[in-house]
Design a protein around this motif. Structure first.
Motif, short mmCIF file in Angstrom:
data_model
loop_
_atom_site.label_atom_id
_atom_site.label_comp_id
_atom_site.label_asym_id
_atom_site.label_seq_id
_atom_site.Cartn_x
_atom_site.Cartn_y
_atom_site.Cartn_z
N PHE A 156 0.82 -1.09 0.02
CA PHE A 156 -0.02 -0.21 -0.03
C PHE A 156 0.85 1.19 0.00
CE2 PHE A 156 -0.01 -1.38 4.44
CZ PHE A 156 0.82 -0.38 4.88
N SER A 208 -7.36 -10.89 -0.58
CA SER A 208 -7.57 -9.82 -1.63
C SER A 208 -7.12 -9.91 -2.81
CB SER A 208 -6.70 -8.48 -0.72
OG SER A 208 -5.39 -8.79 -0.77
N GLU A 211 -3.26 -7.35 -8.21
CA GLU A 211 -3.46 -6.35 -9.14
C GLU A 211 -2.15 -6.08 -9.75
OE1 GLU A 211 -5.66 -3.16 -7.57
OE2 GLU A 211 -6.72 -4.09 -6.01
N ASP A 241 -2.91 -5.44 -3.32
CA ASP A 241 -2.90 -3.68 -2.79
C ASP A 241 -3.78 -3.76 -1.71
OD1 ASP A 241 -3.24 -1.01 -2.60
OD2 ASP A 241 -3.88 -0.83 -4.75
N SER A 243 -4.59 -1.12 0.30
CA SER A 243 -5.05 0.09 0.37
C SER A 243 -6.37 0.16 0.44
CB SER A 243 -4.42 1.10 -0.57
OG SER A 243 -4.77 0.82 -1.78
N HIS A 244 -7.10 -0.88 -0.36
CA HIS A 244 -8.59 -0.90 -0.43
C HIS A 244 -9.14 -1.66 0.70
CE1 HIS A 244 -7.73 0.58 -4.33
NE2 HIS A 244 -7.17 -0.54 -4.84
N LEU A 245 -8.42 -2.32 1.61
CA LEU A 245 -8.95 -3.21 2.52
C LEU A 245 -9.26 -2.38 3.67
CD1 LEU A 245 -9.35 -6.33 2.52
CD2 LEU A 245 -7.10 -6.61 3.68
#
Length: 367
Positions: A156, A208, A211, A241, A243-245
Motif C-alpha cells: 500500500f 485480497s 493487481e 494492494d 489500500s482498499h482493505l
C-alpha cells in the motif's frame, strides 16, 4: 477419594517443580534462556509451531544486498555458556533490505517467510527503503530473488521502509510504515507519532485480489557482489494492494523520544502484534533495552519498561552471553509465542565473539 488425593499430589508436585520464568524487569534465570550464544548476527527472529528458531542475519557490510535466514531445529537449541557454531539450514533473500520486521507463518505445506523486499541501494551500499512485504515458502539452501514467480507481494502507499509482524492465532497481520508527506498533512498525523502500525485480518489480506501495481519509487540495486549489475528501474508487479482493505486498527508509535516516557528516544528494534496489543522494542548498548505496549485504540497500556538484563549484571558472565569488558548487549526483536514474551539480544564479548540470544519472559501484563 484416594485417587483424588493422588491426583492432587501429582498436580502439587508438578506445580512445585514447574520452571518459573521471570519478567523483563527481573534478573535472568536458566528458565529465561531459549537459545543463547548462537554465532549469528541476528536482526530479528521467530519460531514455527515446532519451536524451531529462525534467525534473520544481515552479514558483512560489503554484502548488504543479502540476508540469510537460519533455521535451528528445536533439538539443537543451546542453553550453555559455550559459543554455538551450528547454524542449521538456511535460505537467502536478495534485496530484502534491513529486516526490522520478519515473521514465520505455519501452513500445511510448511513454513512461510514474511519479510520486506525491493529495498534500494543507498550511497553507503546498505539497502533500505523497502517497497513491499513478500511472502514465500521457506526452502533450505535456496536463494530467493524479489521477482521469483512463487513469491507473493503485499503493498500500500508509504514512504521509507515497510515491515511486518504476524499473529496467526488471532488472524492478524501488522505493517509498520510512514505515510506519504501529502497524506500526513491531510490526515494531520502527529509528527511525534508518525511511525504507523496498521493491522489487518490476515485472512482478508491473503484473500485480497492480485493487481498490477507500479511501485512509485525507482528501485536501485546491484553491483558490489550482488547477482545483478548496478542499475535503477521502475518495477511493475502483481501484488495484493491492501489500500482498499479496511484495517482492524491503526496506531501511531512514538518517535524521537518527544514524550513524557521518552519512548523511542533510542533505536527502534522491532515490533510484534499480539491479539490486541502492539509490542514495541527499542534500545542500544549505551541505553539498555526497553519495551512498550500499545492498545489498538492508540493508547499506551504497558508503559515503557527497561529490560533489567540489558544493564551489566552477573548473569552476563554466568550464561556467557556478554562480559563487563565489552558490554555490547543490544535488543534485536520481540515476539509473543505460546503465551510468553521473547526478546532477541545481540551481544559481543571482549574476545571478539558475537552471539545472538533469545530470552524468554513472562508476557508483560498491562493495565
Amino acid at each position: 477419594m484416594r485417587s483424588c488425593f493422588l491426583l492432587f499430589m501429582v498436580i502439587s508436585l508438578f506445580t512445585a517443580c514447574s520452571p518459573k520464568v521471570g519478567g523483563i524487569d527481573e534478573p535472568l534465570t536458566k528458565n529465561s534462556l531459549y537459545d543463547i550464544n548462537r554465532k549469528v548476527i541476528s536482526q530479528q527472529f521467530d519460531f514455527d509451531k515446532e519451536g524451531n528458531v529462525y534467525y534473520v542475519e544481515l552479514t558483512q557490510s560489503h554484502r548488504q544486498f543479502l540476508v540469510n535466514i537460519w533455521r535451528i531445529s528445536v533439538d539443537k537449541l543451546n542453553r550453555s555458556d559455550k559459543l554455538a557454531l551450528y547454524k542449521g539450514d538456511s535460505m537467502s533473500v536478495i534485496f530484502a533490505g534491513h529486516p526490522t520486521g520478519f515473521a514465520i507463518e505455519d501452513t500445511p505445506d510448511g513454513p512461510n517467510v514474511w519479510i520486506s523486499n525491493y529495498a534500494s541501494k543507498q550511497p553507503d551500499k546498505h539497502y533500505w527503503q523497502s517497497q513491499t512485504i513478500s511472502r514465500m515458502k521457506y526452502i533450505p539452501n535456496s536463494i530467493r530473488m524479489p521477482d521469483d514467480k512463487d513469491i507473493e507481494h503485499f503493498w500500500f502507499p508509504h514512504r521509507a521502509d515497510i515491515n511486518v509482524a504476524l499473529d496467526t492465532k488471532h488472524d492478524l497481520v501488522a505493517f509498520s510504515f510512514y505515510y506519504m508527506p501529502e497524506d500526513e498533512k491531510k490526515l494531520h498525523i502527529d509528527k511525534y507519532r508518525s511511525r504507523r502500525v496498521r493491522i489487518y485480518r490476515l485472512s482478508d489480506a491473503l484473500a485480497s485480489p492480485l493487481e498490477n501495481i507500479t511501485l512509485p519509487r525507482k528501485w536501485y540495486r546491484g553491483g558490489d557482489g550482488a547477482p545483478l549489475s548496478y542499475d535503477s528501474i521502475t518495477v511493475t508487479l502483481k501484488a495484493h494492494d491492501l489500500s482498499h482493505l479496511p484495517p482492524v486498527a491503526e496506531i501511531g508509535t512514538h518517535v524521537s523520544g518527544k514524550n513524557p516516557e521518552k519512548i523511542n528516544s533510542t533505536a527502534w528494534q522491532g515490533f510484534d502484534v499480539d491479539k490486541d496489543i502492539v509490542w514495541f522494542s527499542e534500545g542500544v548498548t549505551s541505553s539498555g533495552a526497553y519495551l512498550t505496549g500499545y492498545a489498538f485504540n492508540d493508547s499506551v497500556v504497558s508503559h515503557r519498561t527497561k529490560v533489567l538484563s540489558s544493564d551489566y549484571c552477573p548473569e552476563w558472565d554466568e550464561f556467557g552471553v556478554c562480559d563487563s569488558a565489552k558490554r555490547q548487549y543490544e535488543n534485536e526483536g520481540v515476539r509473543v509465542w505460546k503465551g510468553h514474551l521473547y526478546l532477541g539480544m545481540f551481544t559481543k564479548r571482549a574476545d571478539g565473539e558475537y552471539r545472538s540470544n533469545i530470552m524468554k519472559f513472562k508476557r508483560k501484563k498491562y493495565k
